[in-house]
Design an enzyme around this catalytic site. Structure first.
Site, mmCIF file in Angstrom:
data_model
loop_
_atom_site.group_PDB
_atom_site.id
_atom_site.type_symbol
_atom_site.label_atom_id
_atom_site.label_comp_id
_atom_site.label_asym_id
_atom_site.label_seq_id
_atom_site.Cartn_x
_atom_site.Cartn_y
_atom_site.Cartn_z
ATOM 1 N N SER A 262 74.707 60.460 64.881
ATOM 2 C CA SER A 262 74.332 61.526 63.980
ATOM 3 C C SER A 262 73.201 61.164 63.038
ATOM 4 O O SER A 262 72.615 62.033 62.401
ATOM 5 C CB SER A 262 75.543 61.967 63.180
ATOM 6 N N LYS B 163 69.407 59.076 55.126
ATOM 7 C CA LYS B 163 70.120 60.150 55.825
ATOM 8 C C LYS B 163 70.636 61.173 54.819
ATOM 9 O O LYS B 163 71.107 60.822 53.734
ATOM 10 C CB LYS B 163 71.281 59.537 56.617
ATOM 11 N N SER C 11 77.045 56.307 65.210
ATOM 12 C CA SER C 11 76.061 57.219 64.623
ATOM 13 C C SER C 11 74.808 56.530 64.113
ATOM 14 O O SER C 11 73.790 57.186 63.888
ATOM 15 C CB SER C 11 76.686 58.012 63.481
#
Length: 178
Positions: A83, A9, A107
């Protein structure tokens, strides 16, 4: 993990790669990777890229990024979840064997569910957060999460990145023994 491709990420630092948190003004080339990422690299993982996210890692839909939307692995008309949307999509689409995200309030788990992969949120303190840009948005709850195709694979990634890190304020001294 020798030779297994993974994705990280874009709010988790990997030495030599840019981190943006999907906020272009914050773009910086990471000088270090943080202990959790270092452990995976030492185990032979190969980082093939960084994944998109909800801007500043805040949100559960995965569609708020200036870099576009990571498309749901099964239906582009559906949201990818966020996210850590890009990480869930990368594993769900078969682009990588595993990916890292981060998770305080869903997330990691939400995009895993939306893309039909396993999302593991370790107990806070068992995986160092030093690789997370700004050490996360909710430092006492935030943890680096693992995305994989199976529970066994996800647990192996977790096992390899877990451990005490004296550089991490919330790292648990018992993390090496769990």
């Amino acid at each position: 993990l020798w030779g297994l491709p993974c994705a990280i990420k874009d709010n988790i630092n990997v030495s030599g790669l840019p981190s943006t948190s999907a906020f272009p003004p914050s773009r910086a080339i990471a000088e270090t990777s943080g202990r959790a990422v270092e452990r995976l690299l030492e185990a032979g993982a190969i980082v093939i890229g960084k994944t998109n996210l909800d801007q500043l890692a805040v949100g559960l839909v995965g569609v708020r990024s200036p870099y576009g939307v990571a498309r749901n692995a099964f239906n582009g008309a559906f949201i990818p979840g966020g996210s850590s949307s890009g990480s869930g999509v990368a594993v769900g689409a078969g682009l990588v064997s595993f990916a890292l995200g981060n998770d305080a309030a869903g997330s990691g788990r939400v995009p895993a569910a939306f893309n039909n992969v396993v999302g593991i949120k370790p107990t806070p303190g068992l995986v160092s957060n030093t690789a997370v840009v700004g050490a996360g948005t909710a430092k006492s709850l935030e943890t680096i999460s693992a995305f994989a195709l199976t529970v066994a694979d996800g647990l192996e990634v977790y096992r390899l990145m877990a451990g005490y890190d004296p550089e991490c304020l919330f790292s648990n001294p018992f993390a090496d023994h769990v």
